[in-house]
Design an enzyme around this catalytic site. Structure first.
Site, mmCIF file in Angstrom:
data_model
loop_
_atom_site.group_PDB
_atom_site.id
_atom_site.type_symbol
_atom_site.label_atom_id
_atom_site.label_comp_id
_atom_site.label_asym_id
_atom_site.label_seq_id
_atom_site.Cartn_x
_atom_site.Cartn_y
_atom_site.Cartn_z
ATOM 1 N N VAL A 1 -26.655 -10.203 -71.232
ATOM 2 C CA VAL A 1 -27.895 -10.179 -70.455
ATOM 3 C C VAL A 1 -29.104 -10.077 -71.381
ATOM 4 O O VAL A 1 -30.111 -10.771 -71.201
ATOM 5 C CB VAL A 1 -27.881 -9.015 -69.437
ATOM 6 C CG1 VAL A 1 -29.240 -8.896 -68.743
ATOM 7 C CG2 VAL A 1 -26.788 -9.227 -68.395
ATOM 8 N N CYS A 2 -29.010 -9.225 -72.396
ATOM 9 C CA CYS A 2 -30.124 -9.048 -73.326
ATOM 10 C C CYS A 2 -30.404 -10.327 -74.112
ATOM 11 O O CYS A 2 -31.548 -10.626 -74.441
ATOM 12 C CB CYS A 2 -29.828 -7.901 -74.281
ATOM 13 S SG CYS A 2 -29.638 -6.312 -73.470
ATOM 14 N N THR A 3 -29.366 -11.080 -74.395
ATOM 15 C CA THR A 3 -29.544 -12.348 -75.096
ATOM 16 C C THR A 3 -30.423 -13.285 -74.271
ATOM 17 O O THR A 3 -31.331 -13.938 -74.803
ATOM 18 C CB THR A 3 -28.185 -13.007 -75.370
ATOM 19 O OG1 THR A 3 -27.423 -12.151 -76.233
ATOM 20 C CG2 THR A 3 -28.345 -14.373 -76.024
ATOM 21 N N GLU B 1 -32.606 -12.328 -71.986
ATOM 22 C CA GLU B 1 -33.944 -11.736 -71.893
ATOM 23 C C GLU B 1 -34.785 -12.040 -73.126
ATOM 24 O O GLU B 1 -35.920 -12.517 -73.026
ATOM 25 C CB GLU B 1 -33.835 -10.221 -71.740
ATOM 26 C CG GLU B 1 -33.371 -9.753 -70.395
ATOM 27 C CD GLU B 1 -33.403 -8.245 -70.289
ATOM 28 O OE1 GLU B 1 -33.630 -7.756 -69.177
ATOM 29 O OE2 GLU B 1 -33.224 -7.553 -71.304
ATOM 30 N N LEU B 2 -34.250 -11.731 -74.289
ATOM 31 C CA LEU B 2 -35.008 -11.962 -75.513
ATOM 32 C C LEU B 2 -35.292 -13.441 -75.706
ATOM 33 O O LEU B 2 -36.351 -13.822 -76.197
ATOM 34 C CB LEU B 2 -34.271 -11.386 -76.723
ATOM 35 C CG LEU B 2 -34.616 -9.920 -77.025
ATOM 36 C CD1 LEU B 2 -33.960 -8.983 -76.012
ATOM 37 C CD2 LEU B 2 -34.200 -9.531 -78.444
#
Length: 220
Positions: A42-44, A46-47
């Site tokens: 998920v963070c991948t 987002e960033l």
């Protein structure tokens, strides 16, 4: 980090070199956001999406600053993954990722409990986001669960609202507001004052209570 808190002038290492926060911020707004760990799906996304929208943040005089408790080398490797996954990131990865392996900054920002700070297994930062104005004040905070990615359009909308209401002082933005749509005149402004402030006019909404507190205008 409650609203109105002054962000400390912290020092840290990042993927774009050492950062002294006040010097790095300059006269810009800042979106500081944390993620639980590198190499997470998920963070991948987002960033990556925030990187794709870097020109939109720049239009708003806003810098982005990511945070994680992982090591700097891990961040560098992860950036390469993000660029590989999000092929529409233009050019170089546009913003720094803070390395906070001691978790001191995470505790200071309320993104991690003190009793978890030294436990690498459970000491992962929450998905927190802060919008910081040029005077180093926290103007907005958002906290997302581990299972939910952020909405970049909403972040940009919030910056637009904060900057507009800072500029005009006497308005607030209603639910689902987007730039160019109607704003609301705050109750402390009298009708006579509103007529001077908005000579092109404003609308008054009649309510069953008889209290005329809803006034809107698109002439701003």
């Amino acid at each position: 980090m409650r609203l109105g808190t002054t962000v400390p002038n912290f020092k840290c290492d990042s993927t774009k070199g050492p950062i002294q926060f006040y010097d790095w911020q300059g006269d810009s707004w800042v979106v500081l956001f944390s993620h639980p760990a590198d190499f997470t799906p998920v963070c991948t996304t987002e960033l990556g999406r925030i990187a794709v929208h870097a020109p939109e943040f720049a239009k708003r005089n806003t810098k982005c600053l990511a945070h994680s408790v992982d090591q700097l080398k891990s961040h560098v490797d992860w950036v390469n993954d993000i660029k590989s996954y999000c092929l529409d990131i233009p050019g170089e990865f546009p913003y720094p990722i803070i390395a906070d392996p001691t978790r001191e900054l995470a505790v200071q920002f309320g993104m991690l409990d003190e009793d978890q700070r030294k436990d690498p297994e459970i000491g992962k930062t929450i998905r927190a986001l802060f919008i910081i104005s040029p005077d180093h004040k926290v103007r907005l905070s958002m906290f997302y669960p581990m299972t939910m990615g952020r909405n970049v359009d909403e972040i940009l909308r919030c910056i637009d609202s904060l900057q507009l209401t800072d500029r005009l002082k006497v308005v607030a933005t209603p639910a689902n507001w987007t730039p160019g749509t109607k704003v609301m005149i705050i109750p402390s402004v009298t009708d006579a004052e509103a007529e001077k402030l908005f000579p092109k006019g404003f609308d008054k909404v009649t309510m069953p209570s008889g209290v005329n507190y809803v006034r809107t205008t698109e002439n701003y």
